[in-house]
Design a protein around this motif. Structure first.
Motif, mmCIF file in Angstrom:
data_model
loop_
_atom_site.group_PDB
_atom_site.id
_atom_site.type_symbol
_atom_site.label_atom_id
_atom_site.label_comp_id
_atom_site.label_asym_id
_atom_site.label_seq_id
_atom_site.Cartn_x
_atom_site.Cartn_y
_atom_site.Cartn_z
ATOM 1 N N VAL A 86 19.336 22.921 77.481
ATOM 2 C CA VAL A 86 19.655 23.249 76.097
ATOM 3 C C VAL A 86 20.914 24.119 76.074
ATOM 4 C CG1 VAL A 86 18.848 24.339 73.980
ATOM 5 C CG2 VAL A 86 17.214 23.155 75.474
ATOM 6 N N PRO A 87 22.052 23.574 75.613
ATOM 7 C CA PRO A 87 23.263 24.390 75.561
ATOM 8 C C PRO A 87 23.277 25.287 74.328
ATOM 9 C CG PRO A 87 23.748 22.241 74.673
ATOM 10 C CD PRO A 87 22.297 22.204 75.152
ATOM 11 N N VAL A 88 23.964 26.424 74.439
ATOM 12 C CA VAL A 88 24.311 27.175 73.242
ATOM 13 C C VAL A 88 25.623 26.584 72.740
ATOM 14 C CG1 VAL A 88 23.059 29.288 73.810
ATOM 15 C CG2 VAL A 88 25.420 29.032 74.547
ATOM 16 N N TYR A 100 24.918 29.544 69.564
ATOM 17 C CA TYR A 100 23.486 29.539 69.261
ATOM 18 C C TYR A 100 22.797 28.311 69.850
ATOM 19 C CZ TYR A 100 24.608 32.971 65.621
ATOM 20 O OH TYR A 100 25.036 34.082 64.941
ATOM 21 N N ALA A 101 21.491 28.448 70.055
ATOM 22 C CA ALA A 101 20.637 27.320 70.434
ATOM 23 C C ALA A 101 19.208 27.624 70.024
ATOM 24 C CB ALA A 101 20.698 27.071 71.939
ATOM 25 N N ASP A 102 18.441 26.574 69.854
ATOM 26 C CA ASP A 102 16.998 26.686 69.697
ATOM 27 C C ASP A 102 16.377 26.290 71.025
ATOM 28 O OD1 ASP A 102 16.861 27.442 66.912
ATOM 29 O OD2 ASP A 102 17.532 25.408 66.461
ATOM 30 N N VAL A 112 18.478 31.452 70.399
ATOM 31 C CA VAL A 112 19.292 32.124 71.413
ATOM 32 C C VAL A 112 20.676 32.362 70.828
ATOM 33 C CG1 VAL A 112 20.289 31.947 73.727
ATOM 34 C CG2 VAL A 112 18.060 30.912 73.253
ATOM 35 N N ARG A 113 21.253 33.523 71.142
ATOM 36 C CA ARG A 113 22.621 33.827 70.709
ATOM 37 C C ARG A 113 23.389 34.425 71.882
ATOM 38 N NH1 ARG A 113 22.816 38.366 66.466
ATOM 39 N NH2 ARG A 113 22.634 39.628 68.343
ATOM 40 N N GLN A 128 23.503 38.383 75.554
ATOM 41 C CA GLN A 128 22.541 37.364 75.152
ATOM 42 C C GLN A 128 21.442 38.044 74.351
ATOM 43 O OE1 GLN A 128 20.694 34.233 77.902
ATOM 44 N NE2 GLN A 128 19.203 35.898 77.975
ATOM 45 N N ALA A 129 21.042 37.411 73.256
ATOM 46 C CA ALA A 129 19.943 37.935 72.441
ATOM 47 C C ALA A 129 19.017 36.787 72.078
ATOM 48 C CB ALA A 129 20.478 38.609 71.178
#
Length: 150
Positions: A86-88, A100-102, A112-113, A128-129
């Motif tokens: 899963v890429p951001v 961002y990613a889910d 994800v940020r 990363q948060a």
């Protein structure tokens, strides 16, 4: 395009990572790292390796730029678990990159940020948060402050 050209070269990385995510912890660990970054596709691609001598894993990142959508996709590779599929995804605006990613974290759905900021010729900041509530609140869980080696 060429947004990640600043990263090309060797970096000393001061890592700060939250020991337990998603539980309200404020205990952090600090550890050194070394990043070696390369550009490719005339600035439309970026690759780096992250060596963590005091940890039991290392990492790598692949970044690719989609000119039609004007956005980057960033993939993380962990030496223990392999490629995170899963890429951001995001872009730079006014010198700050936000992506961002889910995804999931230990089975929990997360947002994800990644943020790249404070970029100078000799330093940069990444963090990363995760959000466990769809992006209403964020918990920063990994910070890297890098200084150019040499």
């Amino acid at each position: 395009m060429k947004d990640f050209d600043f990263l090309v070269g060797e970096w000393d990385v001061a890592n700060r990572r939250l020991l337990k995510r998603g539980v309200g912890s404020d205990e952090w660990e600090e550890f050194p790292g070394r990043c070696v970054a390369y550009g490719f596709f005339d600035g439309a691609g970026s690759f780096d390796t992250l060596t963590l001598p005091t940890k039991d894993f290392d990492g790598a990142t692949v970044r690719t730029y989609d000119a039609e959508r004007d956005e980057w996709s960033i993939y993380w590779v962990n030496s223990r678990r392999g490629l995170d599929p899963v890429p951001v995804v995001g872009r730079f605006v006014d010198g700050v990159g936000t992506f961002y990613a889910d995804d999931t974290d230990d089975g929990r759905p997360i947002r994800v940020r990644f943020i790249w900021s404070g970029i100078t010729p000799d330093s940069c900041h990444w963090e990363q948060a995760f959000s466990y509530d769809g992006g209403q609140t964020w918990e920063t869980n990994w910070i890297m402050d890098s200084t150019r080696a040499g």
